[in-house]
Motif scaffolding. Structure first.
Motif, PDB file in Angstrom:
ATOM      1  N   SER A  69       0.830  -1.209   0.000  1.00  0.00           N
ATOM      2  CA  SER A  69       0.000   0.000   0.000  1.00  0.00           C
ATOM      3  C   SER A  69       0.861   1.254   0.000  1.00  0.00           C
ATOM      4  CB  SER A  69      -0.929  -0.006   1.226  1.00  0.00           C
ATOM      5  OG  SER A  69      -1.685   1.182   1.287  1.00  0.00           O
ATOM      6  N   GLN A 165     -12.259   1.378  -4.659  1.00  0.00           N
ATOM      7  CA  GLN A 165     -10.830   1.155  -4.451  1.00  0.00           C
ATOM      8  C   GLN A 165     -10.596  -0.203  -3.820  1.00  0.00           C
ATOM      9  OE1 GLN A 165     -10.309   4.756  -2.307  1.00  0.00           O
ATOM     10  NE2 GLN A 165     -10.872   3.906  -0.328  1.00  0.00           N
ATOM     11  N   GLU A 167      -8.725  -2.583  -1.186  1.00  0.00           N
ATOM     12  CA  GLU A 167      -8.011  -2.555   0.091  1.00  0.00           C
ATOM     13  C   GLU A 167      -7.195  -3.830   0.241  1.00  0.00           C
ATOM     14  OE1 GLU A 167     -10.757  -1.915   3.238  1.00  0.00           O
ATOM     15  OE2 GLU A 167     -11.279   0.120   2.614  1.00  0.00           O
ATOM     16  N   ASN A 175      -5.105   1.015   1.440  1.00  0.00           N
ATOM     17  CA  ASN A 175      -5.507   0.925   0.033  1.00  0.00           C
ATOM     18  C   ASN A 175      -4.362   0.467  -0.861  1.00  0.00           C
ATOM     19  OD1 ASN A 175      -7.923   1.960   0.901  1.00  0.00           O
ATOM     20  ND2 ASN A 175      -7.659   3.958  -0.064  1.00  0.00           N
TER      21      ASN A 175
END
Length: 312
Positions: A69, A165, A167, A175
């Protein structure tokens, strides 16, 4: 009570075997550096160590998710920074187009500049994330999320990704992608609400108007005002998205700190449950070695107590 020689012999053998087993266990512990090498050594401690090991594995998985992320959001922050610079340049270009002294050819030159900026913005919006996906691909896209359609005049850009989005699979909410539709296809009003203003179409409209040789100074000013209004809304939305990404990156620093503390605590628990106190273990080993040697001597003495030995 009468104790037979055979009983003494069996007892001596049993004692010798137990001493040998104890010595072997102590030697294994010294070699491995662990007090618990199998669940049977200490079931309670083994269970504690197993739980700690599972906690370490979860923490490692969470850290890998955070790393992925963090990499994606770092790319996103850089990309959005590029987008802000390009939009600022587009804004300056549109403002310049309102100059009443400019001729049609001057405005067409500015339109060509806006066209180039629009191409760069489209490239920025389709930036890969380095892992086979796209930063603004939403909930997944096997191809570039933004494509240009020439079915209309001026041409339009459509979002073909999945809104939303992705995750990471982690106990922490982080994210891996951003909602490209929300960032690029909407503008932010003064009250914070979002309105459907497409940055690519807004620039395409401005380019079309500035390329028209028949427009007057008043028409050019109207084009400038409309273009600036749309662009400012979009710029505000992109800047807001950039701030959100920056907050994510800051939050991940805190997550990494918590994960490091959690892993250290689990490692300490695992160590407390199964690791060996070397000083005490060496002392115990020496005691067991002495006990084993004494058992050998006892066994040798018992062997001499047989009837045949007495007759001889």
């Amino acid at each position: 009570m009468r104790i037979a020689t055979a009983f003494r012999y069996e007892q001596s053998i049993s004692n010798l075997q137990q001493r040998q087993q104890d010595l072997s266990t102590a030697q294994m512990q010294l070699t491995s550096g662990k007090r618990v090498n199998a669940a049977s050594d200490d079931p309670t401690a083994a269970a504690r160590a197993e739980r700690a090991l599972a906690s370490i594995a979860r923490t490692d998985a969470d850290q890998r998710a955070v790393d992925a992320s963090k990499n994606a959001m770092a790319i996103a922050e850089s990309v959005l920074g590029d987008a802000v610079e390009l939009m600022q340049s587009a804004r300056e270009t549109i403002v310049a187009a309102g100059n009443g002294a400019y001729s049609s050819s001057d405005r067409q030159a500015l339109a060509a500049k806006l066209t180039e900026i629009r191409k760069q913005l489209l490239s920025v919006a389709n930036r890969p994330d380095g892992g086979g996906g796209y930063v603004f691909g939403g909930q997944g896209a096997t191809q570039v999320p933004f494509i240009e359609s020439s079915a209309t005049v001026p041409s339009t850009v459509v979002f073909q990704g999945q809104p939303g989005q992705i995750e990471a699979a982690s106990t922490e909410k982080v994210n891996l992608t951003l909602d490209g539709q929300r960032i690029w296809m909407f503008g932010r009003e003064q009250d914070g609400t979002l309105s459907p203003v497409n940055v690519f179409d807004a620039l395409a409209t401005a380019v079309e108007r500035l390329n028209d040789p028949s427009i007057t100074g008043t028409d050019a000013q109207t084009t400038v005002n409309n273009g600036l209004g749309d662009l400012d809304k979009i710029l505000g939305n992109v800047q807001s998205a950039r701030s959100e990404v920056g907050e994510m990156l800051n939050r991940m620093d805190g997550i990494e700190s918590r994960l490091a503390d959690s892993k250290l605590a689990a490692q300490t628990e695992k160590s407390n449950a199964e690791d060996l106190d070397m000083v005490d273990a060496i002392s115990q080993f020496q005691n067991k070695q002495t006990g084993y040697e004494a058992a050998l001597q006892s066994y040798a003495s018992i062997q001499k107590m047989s009837l045949f030995q007495y007759i001889n």
